[in-house]
Design an enzyme around this catalytic site. Structure first.
Site, PDB file in Angstrom:
ATOM      1  N   TYR A  36      52.568  32.645  56.702  1.00 25.08           N
ATOM      2  CA  TYR A  36      51.648  33.089  55.645  1.00 25.08           C
ATOM      3  C   TYR A  36      51.171  34.511  55.924  1.00 25.08           C
ATOM      4  O   TYR A  36      51.273  35.406  55.076  1.00 25.08           O
ATOM      5  CB  TYR A  36      50.456  32.131  55.548  1.00 25.08           C
ATOM      6  CG  TYR A  36      49.320  32.681  54.716  1.00 25.08           C
ATOM      7  CD1 TYR A  36      49.479  32.912  53.363  1.00 25.08           C
ATOM      8  CD2 TYR A  36      48.095  33.000  55.308  1.00 25.08           C
ATOM      9  CE1 TYR A  36      48.449  33.450  52.604  1.00 25.08           C
ATOM     10  CE2 TYR A  36      47.061  33.530  54.564  1.00 25.08           C
ATOM     11  CZ  TYR A  36      47.249  33.752  53.212  1.00 25.08           C
ATOM     12  OH  TYR A  36      46.222  34.292  52.468  1.00 25.08           O
ATOM     13  N   LYS A  54      52.024  38.380  53.940  1.00 21.08           N
ATOM     14  CA  LYS A  54      51.023  39.339  53.455  1.00 21.08           C
ATOM     15  C   LYS A  54      51.209  40.697  54.130  1.00 21.08           C
ATOM     16  O   LYS A  54      51.022  41.744  53.500  1.00 21.08           O
ATOM     17  CB  LYS A  54      49.613  38.790  53.705  1.00 21.08           C
ATOM     18  CG  LYS A  54      49.296  37.533  52.904  1.00 21.08           C
ATOM     19  CD  LYS A  54      48.980  37.854  51.451  1.00 21.08           C
ATOM     20  CE  LYS A  54      48.614  36.629  50.651  1.00 21.08           C
ATOM     21  NZ  LYS A  54      48.162  36.946  49.296  1.00 21.08           N
ATOM     22  N   LEU A  68      37.088  24.386  55.390  1.00 20.03           N
ATOM     23  CA  LEU A  68      35.952  23.758  56.061  1.00 20.03           C
ATOM     24  C   LEU A  68      34.839  23.298  55.102  1.00 20.03           C
ATOM     25  O   LEU A  68      34.490  22.117  55.088  1.00 20.03           O
ATOM     26  CB  LEU A  68      35.376  24.746  57.099  1.00 20.03           C
ATOM     27  CG  LEU A  68      34.141  24.252  57.841  1.00 20.03           C
ATOM     28  CD1 LEU A  68      34.474  23.033  58.695  1.00 20.03           C
ATOM     29  CD2 LEU A  68      33.555  25.368  58.709  1.00 20.03           C
TER      30      LEU A  68
HETATM   31  N1  UFG Z   1      37.881  23.048  60.214  1.00 18.26           N
HETATM   32  C1  UFG Z   1      37.452  21.818  60.660  1.00 18.26           C
HETATM   33  N2  UFG Z   1      37.654  20.731  59.838  1.00 18.26           N
HETATM   34  C2  UFG Z   1      38.212  20.822  58.605  1.00 18.26           C
HETATM   35  C3  UFG Z   1      38.634  22.104  58.152  1.00 18.26           C
HETATM   36  C4  UFG Z   1      38.454  23.197  58.984  1.00 18.26           C
HETATM   37  O1  UFG Z   1      36.928  21.680  61.775  1.00 18.26           O
HETATM   38  O2  UFG Z   1      38.365  19.811  57.912  1.00 18.26           O
HETATM   39  C5  UFG Z   1      37.675  24.223  61.077  1.00 18.26           C
HETATM   40  C6  UFG Z   1      38.976  24.932  61.429  1.00 18.26           C
HETATM   41  O3  UFG Z   1      39.577  24.326  62.544  1.00 18.26           O
HETATM   42  C7  UFG Z   1      38.481  26.358  61.665  1.00 18.26           C
HETATM   43  C8  UFG Z   1      37.313  26.507  60.683  1.00 18.26           C
HETATM   44  O4  UFG Z   1      36.919  25.185  60.349  1.00 18.26           O
HETATM   45  O5  UFG Z   1      37.985  26.466  62.956  1.00 18.26           O
HETATM   46  C9  UFG Z   1      37.694  27.241  59.411  1.00 18.26           C
HETATM   47  O6  UFG Z   1      38.858  26.635  58.858  1.00 18.26           O
HETATM   48  P1  UFG Z   1      39.389  26.897  57.376  1.00 18.26           P
HETATM   49  O7  UFG Z   1      40.597  26.037  57.186  1.00 18.26           O
HETATM   50  O8  UFG Z   1      38.281  26.750  56.400  1.00 18.26           O
HETATM   51  O9  UFG Z   1      39.787  28.430  57.381  1.00 18.26           O
HETATM   52  P2  UFG Z   1      40.783  29.241  58.350  1.00 18.26           P
HETATM   53  O10 UFG Z   1      39.911  30.050  59.266  1.00 18.26           O
HETATM   54  O11 UFG Z   1      41.780  28.372  58.997  1.00 18.26           O
HETATM   55  O12 UFG Z   1      41.628  30.126  57.322  1.00 18.26           O
HETATM   56  C10 UFG Z   1      41.092  30.967  56.358  1.00 18.26           C
HETATM   57  C11 UFG Z   1      42.028  30.979  55.154  1.00 18.26           C
HETATM   58  C12 UFG Z   1      43.357  31.562  55.511  1.00 18.26           C
HETATM   59  C13 UFG Z   1      43.166  32.919  56.130  1.00 18.26           C
HETATM   60  C14 UFG Z   1      42.181  32.847  57.275  1.00 18.26           C
HETATM   61  C15 UFG Z   1      41.915  34.239  57.742  1.00 18.26           C
HETATM   62  O13 UFG Z   1      42.219  29.670  54.672  1.00 18.26           O
HETATM   63  O14 UFG Z   1      44.131  31.705  54.349  1.00 18.26           O
HETATM   64  O15 UFG Z   1      40.969  32.250  56.851  1.00 18.26           O
HETATM   65  O16 UFG Z   1      40.876  34.282  58.635  1.00 18.26           O
HETATM   66  F1  UFG Z   1      44.336  33.354  56.600  1.00 18.26           F
END
Ligand code: UFG
Length: 340
Positions: free
Chosen positions: A145, A149, A194
């Site tokens: 992903y 980008k 999250l």
């Molecule tokens: N998390 C949990 N439980 C959940 C979902 C998420 O504990 O059910 C945690 C993840 O492990 C992480 C944090 O919450 O530590 C944030 O997770 P998200 O999935 O909300 O977001 P990400 O940081 O993984 O990703 C987001 C975007 C991506 C982008 C990234 C860039 O979804 O597209 O930010 O920082 F690339």
């Protein structure tokens, strides 16, 4: 007229709404693979919005779009954006995100349109070597992903040098919240993010929120992210377009708040906002999650004049308002949603 690709999706729809509220004419191009027609119907109530259902991989559809509407600039959101899925199915990501964008850029050139604001991501930086992350941080994505980008960012540099196509690339950190009047909001199926996942646990009977990783080297053991409000983020797109229209050069900017919150802190704010005790369980780390991602947003403030001001609590309050509204509407219309 401003073309918004992916305007039926989360970030695209909030940016389209911000444009409409400023009296701009907008045409949304979206294949509705992850976006929602209901969102388009809502947007139409708030200004001069046309919808063209089409796919970036179809050059003929793109040509029809540019023939039919007098487009002077583009904001490009349309993309697949799930990190985990991109690892499992990279061809879907390279084809749609990279080839689709090349089709868009080539069509723009064919019709003499030379200004584009592009939805990039902090995922282009990969594992951080310093926090906060400024725009000079090396870009070494760790998943397909982020790679797609970054490739697009490089293509845009080459297209500027060769054809004078000017771009602004906005590298989002963690986008949060919904329209503060709850007209539109975050609506992913499946949901992996999250805040909606925590809030979802307050609706579904028996669903327990999972905290991925509690052994990181952070103040409470959970990951730190920089949560930027969706309305503040949408505002940055307006400013980026104004910047290009006033002769700004091709450039790239981080969109974040300069502050980080742990997963546990986000969880506590969700409990405060909803007034409920939310069930949670600890799970192992999710593969590919860096411990800390926090933006340095100085450049966007200085050059674009951007000034994000909404708090994380405001983002969660609007997200909760939207989740309530969405469920009510779907139930009234007897529509079954996996997440209810
Ligand atoms: N998390 C949990 N439980 C959940 C979902 C998420 O504990 O059910 C945690 C993840 O492990 C992480 C944090 O919450 O530590 C944030 O997770 P998200 O999935 O909300 O977001 P990400 O940081 O993984 O990703 C987001 C975007 C991506 C982008 C990234 C860039 O979804 O597209 O930010 O920082 F690339």
């Amino acid at each position: 007229m401003i073309l918004v690709t992916g305007g039926a999706g989360y970030i695209g729809s909030h940016s389209a709404l911000a444009l409409l509220e400023r009296g701009q004419e907008v045409v949304v191009f979206d294949n509705l693979s992850t976006g929602h027609l209901e969102t388009i119907e809502t947007l139409k109530k708030f200004g001069n919005l046309e919808f063209f259902k089409g796919d970036l991989l179809n050059r003929e559809e793109l040509k029809h779009l540019f023939e039919r509407f007098s487009i002077d600039s583009v904001i490009h959101f349309a993309a697949f954006s799930q990190v985990g899925e991109s690892v499992q199915n990279p061809q879907k990501y390279y084809l749609n995100n990279v080839c689709g964008t090349i089709n868009l850029l080539n069509t723009m050139l064919e019709y003499g349109v030379k200004k584009i604001v592009f939805s990039s991501t902090a995922a282009t930086y990969g594992e951080p070597i310093q926090i906060p992350i400024d725009e000079n941080h090396p870009q070494q994505p760790i998943n397909p992903y982020g790679q797609t980008k970054l490739i697009i960012e490089k293509i845009m540099d080459d297209y500027d040098k060769a054809y004078g196509l000017k771009s602004v690339r906005l590298r989002y950190f963690n986008v949060a919240g919904a329209d503060s009047k709850c007209r539109i909001g975050e609506w992913h199926e499946p949901e992996t993010h999250l805040i909606p996942n925590i809030l979802k646990s307050t609706f579904s009977s028996g669903e327990v929120f999972k905290i991925f990783g509690t052994d990181y080297e952070t103040k409470d053991g959970t990951c730190v992210r920089d949560y930027i409000n969706i309305e503040d983020l949408a505002e940055a797109h307006i400013l980026a377009l104004e910047y290009l229209k006033s002769g700004g050069k091709t450039d790239f900017f981080n969109l974040g708040t300069n502050t980080g919150n742990t997963v546990k802190e986000v969880f506590s704010i969700c409990e405060k906002v909803t007034g409920r005790k939310i069930a949670a369980e600890q799970r192992p780390r999710r593969i590919g999650d860096p411990a800390v991602l926090v933006a340095d947003n100085t450049k966007a403030k200085n050059i674009l004049g951007w000034n994000p001001h909404k708090t994380l609590e405001e983002s969660i309050t609007s997200a909760y308002g939207w989740e309530n509204m969405l469920r009510k509407e779907l139930e009234q219309n007897n529509i079954c949603m996996e997440r209810i």
